[in-house]
Motif scaffolding. Sequence first.
Motif, mmCIF file in Angstrom:
data_model
loop_
_atom_site.group_PDB
_atom_site.id
_atom_site.type_symbol
_atom_site.label_atom_id
_atom_site.label_comp_id
_atom_site.label_asym_id
_atom_site.label_seq_id
_atom_site.Cartn_x
_atom_site.Cartn_y
_atom_site.Cartn_z
ATOM 1 N N HIS A 1 3.892 12.495 -2.030
ATOM 2 C CA HIS A 1 4.460 12.505 -3.379
ATOM 3 C C HIS A 1 5.824 11.831 -3.425
ATOM 4 O O HIS A 1 6.150 11.145 -4.395
ATOM 5 N N VAL A 2 6.630 12.026 -2.385
ATOM 6 C CA VAL A 2 7.936 11.374 -2.351
ATOM 7 C C VAL A 2 7.765 9.857 -2.293
ATOM 8 O O VAL A 2 8.429 9.106 -3.018
ATOM 9 N N ALA A 3 6.860 9.390 -1.456
ATOM 10 C CA ALA A 3 6.613 7.945 -1.356
ATOM 11 C C ALA A 3 6.112 7.393 -2.690
ATOM 12 O O ALA A 3 6.498 6.292 -3.104
ATOM 13 N N GLN A 4 5.253 8.134 -3.373
ATOM 14 C CA GLN A 4 4.759 7.681 -4.671
ATOM 15 C C GLN A 4 5.880 7.617 -5.707
ATOM 16 O O GLN A 4 5.910 6.681 -6.526
ATOM 17 N N ARG A 5 6.783 8.578 -5.688
ATOM 18 C CA ARG A 5 7.916 8.543 -6.631
ATOM 19 C C ARG A 5 8.806 7.332 -6.364
ATOM 20 O O ARG A 5 9.263 6.666 -7.300
ATOM 21 N N TRP A 6 9.090 7.072 -5.097
ATOM 22 C CA TRP A 6 9.916 5.910 -4.773
ATOM 23 C C TRP A 6 9.217 4.615 -5.177
ATOM 24 O O TRP A 6 9.850 3.690 -5.684
ATOM 25 N N LEU A 7 7.924 4.551 -4.945
ATOM 26 C CA LEU A 7 7.165 3.364 -5.323
ATOM 27 C C LEU A 7 7.186 3.173 -6.835
ATOM 28 O O LEU A 7 7.344 2.044 -7.328
ATOM 29 N N ARG A 8 7.056 4.264 -7.567
ATOM 30 C CA ARG A 8 7.070 4.181 -9.031
ATOM 31 C C ARG A 8 8.426 3.685 -9.531
ATOM 32 O O ARG A 8 8.517 2.928 -10.502
ATOM 33 N N THR B 1 -0.526 8.226 -12.818
ATOM 34 C CA THR B 1 0.108 6.905 -12.791
ATOM 35 C C THR B 1 0.593 6.568 -11.383
ATOM 36 O O THR B 1 0.358 5.465 -10.872
ATOM 37 N N ARG B 2 1.250 7.517 -10.747
ATOM 38 C CA ARG B 2 1.755 7.271 -9.398
ATOM 39 C C ARG B 2 0.619 7.062 -8.408
ATOM 40 O O ARG B 2 0.703 6.186 -7.532
ATOM 41 N N ALA B 3 -0.445 7.844 -8.552
ATOM 42 C CA ALA B 3 -1.576 7.690 -7.641
ATOM 43 C C ALA B 3 -2.241 6.326 -7.813
ATOM 44 O O ALA B 3 -2.607 5.668 -6.826
ATOM 45 N N GLU B 4 -2.393 5.866 -9.058
ATOM 46 C CA GLU B 4 -3.015 4.561 -9.311
ATOM 47 C C GLU B 4 -2.125 3.429 -8.809
ATOM 48 O O GLU B 4 -2.611 2.442 -8.229
ATOM 49 N N LEU B 5 -0.808 3.572 -9.012
ATOM 50 C CA LEU B 5 0.116 2.553 -8.507
ATOM 51 C C LEU B 5 0.066 2.498 -6.979
ATOM 52 O O LEU B 5 0.079 1.396 -6.387
ATOM 53 N N ALA B 6 -0.032 3.641 -6.320
ATOM 54 C CA ALA B 6 -0.137 3.666 -4.852
ATOM 55 C C ALA B 6 -1.423 3.003 -4.393
ATOM 56 O O ALA B 6 -1.460 2.349 -3.338
ATOM 57 N N ARG B 7 -2.506 3.156 -5.175
ATOM 58 C CA ARG B 7 -3.762 2.492 -4.808
ATOM 59 C C ARG B 7 -3.627 0.979 -4.935
ATOM 60 O O ARG B 7 -4.108 0.227 -4.078
ATOM 61 N N ARG B 8 -2.972 0.516 -5.998
ATOM 62 C CA ARG B 8 -2.819 -0.932 -6.206
ATOM 63 C C ARG B 8 -1.816 -1.540 -5.221
ATOM 64 O O ARG B 8 -1.969 -2.691 -4.814
ATOM 65 N N ARG B 9 -0.789 -0.775 -4.897
ATOM 66 C CA ARG B 9 0.246 -1.259 -3.968
ATOM 67 C C ARG B 9 0.100 -0.523 -2.635
ATOM 68 O O ARG B 9 1.031 0.111 -2.149
ATOM 69 N N ARG B 10 -1.068 -0.647 -2.057
ATOM 70 C CA ARG B 10 -1.404 0.145 -0.877
ATOM 71 C C ARG B 10 -0.466 -0.153 0.297
ATOM 72 O O ARG B 10 -0.020 0.750 0.999
ATOM 73 N N GLU C 1 2.664 -1.455 0.315
ATOM 74 C CA GLU C 1 4.039 -0.976 0.089
ATOM 75 C C GLU C 1 4.100 0.550 0.197
ATOM 76 O O GLU C 1 5.061 1.111 0.737
ATOM 77 N N HIS C 2 3.070 1.211 -0.315
ATOM 78 C CA HIS C 2 3.034 2.666 -0.221
ATOM 79 C C HIS C 2 2.942 3.106 1.236
ATOM 80 O O HIS C 2 3.605 4.077 1.657
ATOM 81 N N ALA C 3 2.150 2.394 2.039
ATOM 82 C CA ALA C 3 2.036 2.721 3.461
ATOM 83 C C ALA C 3 3.377 2.533 4.166
ATOM 84 O O ALA C 3 3.748 3.325 5.058
ATOM 85 N N PHE C 4 4.135 1.504 3.787
ATOM 86 C CA PHE C 4 5.455 1.299 4.379
ATOM 87 C C PHE C 4 6.385 2.475 4.056
ATOM 88 O O PHE C 4 7.099 2.974 4.944
ATOM 89 N N LEU C 5 6.389 2.916 2.806
ATOM 90 C CA LEU C 5 7.253 4.033 2.438
ATOM 91 C C LEU C 5 6.871 5.300 3.197
ATOM 92 O O LEU C 5 7.739 6.075 3.619
ATOM 93 N N LEU C 6 5.572 5.513 3.402
ATOM 94 C CA LEU C 6 5.147 6.668 4.188
ATOM 95 C C LEU C 6 5.648 6.562 5.622
ATOM 96 O O LEU C 6 6.112 7.550 6.209
ATOM 97 N N ARG C 7 5.564 5.358 6.206
ATOM 98 C CA ARG C 7 6.061 5.175 7.571
ATOM 99 C C ARG C 7 7.563 5.426 7.648
ATOM 100 O O ARG C 7 8.061 5.968 8.628
ATOM 101 N N SER C 8 8.279 5.026 6.596
ATOM 102 C CA SER C 8 9.733 5.227 6.603
ATOM 103 C C SER C 8 10.099 6.707 6.536
ATOM 104 O O SER C 8 11.226 7.089 6.887
ATOM 105 N N LEU C 9 9.155 7.545 6.097
ATOM 106 C CA LEU C 9 9.401 8.980 6.013
ATOM 107 C C LEU C 9 8.976 9.728 7.270
ATOM 108 O O LEU C 9 9.255 10.919 7.404
ATOM 109 N N HIS C 10 8.305 9.052 8.197
ATOM 110 C CA HIS C 10 7.801 9.724 9.394
ATOM 111 C C HIS C 10 8.878 10.472 10.173
ATOM 112 O O HIS C 10 8.637 11.603 10.623
#
Length: 438
Positions: free
Chosen positions: A123-130, A309-318, A320-329
Amino acid sequence: MLLSWADCARLPTEVVSAAAGADFEALVRVAIADAIRDLPDTTAWLRSPDIHLDWLDALLFAEGDLQVTVEQMAYDGDPHLVASRARLKKVRRALDRARSLAGQYRHQARRTRDAHDHHDAVHVAQRWLRHHFADEADQIRDELCRRAGLPFHAPDRPTTVDGLHAIELAAEQSTPALPPDHPAAVLLVAAREPFLAIVEADIRQQKSRNQALRHPLVLRRWRQALEALLDDCQPRAHAASPRRLGALEVDLRTLEPDRARRVLRSRRFFTAALQRLAEFEQVVRRLHLEAEQHDHERQRPWAEIESKTRAELARRRRDEHAFLLRSLHPYGVEFASPRLDPRWCDDTNRWAAVRRQALTALAEGTWTTAVPSSRPAGAAQDDADTARRNAYLRRQVLAGTLTPRQAQSFRERDNRRRRAKEPTLGDENGQIRCHWEV
């Protein structure tokens, strides 16, 4: 059932709790017995989430009543004065613990309500992506709103003057209008003097309290009446201020006996009025939380649209979303854990630096080659030590050995000690590394 202090220690907790739940005077005796004796089962019951506010209310009454009793015993030359003073001191310590525990429960309730996704890495990664792809996200949101038949924007939250105004608005919106014969409606139109008489009668009666005074629409008038009665009683009670009794400065032995008794009666009434004012504050806190929950329900359809909205944006920007998740590891409770460590994301300044670094990488296009920081050596042992320490402090608070405030002070001192031995936030390469603390 009239309980004695010996009964509180002798009878099973089920019997004691049933008697205390049915009679306020019995609850006061149980609270005093718990303060002056070692009653582990009763202590746990009084500090439970459902009972702790009743415990606090009983201790507020007991503290004021015991103080005036001690003053009267000193005036009468009662031989039990020393024992009563010791009992009052223990009750005041228990009252401090009850106030701290009530604050702790409020804090937990607020964090439980507000932090449903604050510690979730996805959820944090999705908020940042949004935030980074705001225009694209707005287009997705508008389309989802059209499909759901909703306006593009949620209704504005009502402008409120104070917390009581928010409670009044929530009550007007969630419940039908009061019929003229409703007890609360009668109080709302009552003249000032009759209303003051009703509030005064409620102060003097502990067992059956006037619930109409606790109605959301009557709360403001109830507070005004309590404050007026306290202001009027202060000089007669020789109180330190209109909101605090304080020590009795006048020597009752220099007064006429009738006047000395009137002073003691006024002080007893003053403490009961202070108890009602404290109860008013507890009622306001509870109803304010309910008002916030009512507002959240009104906003729920748009909150669900925002989540989609955030979930759909994460699907379209897969990617970038994966990068944000890695940055949170590095900031999970364990490396790459989906749950973030509160010791990081609850620290506003340091978490803002983590967020800024990730979003800067997206903006500058360096995210495809960025490597997340690693979890520092020794963090697992540090986490285990922290868990053991926190479990120990929780046991001490429940046992009454420490107050919640003392436990928090211990944590803060331990945090400072640990930080002094750990590296700073940035290393020589400019990468953010974990700075593990409690």
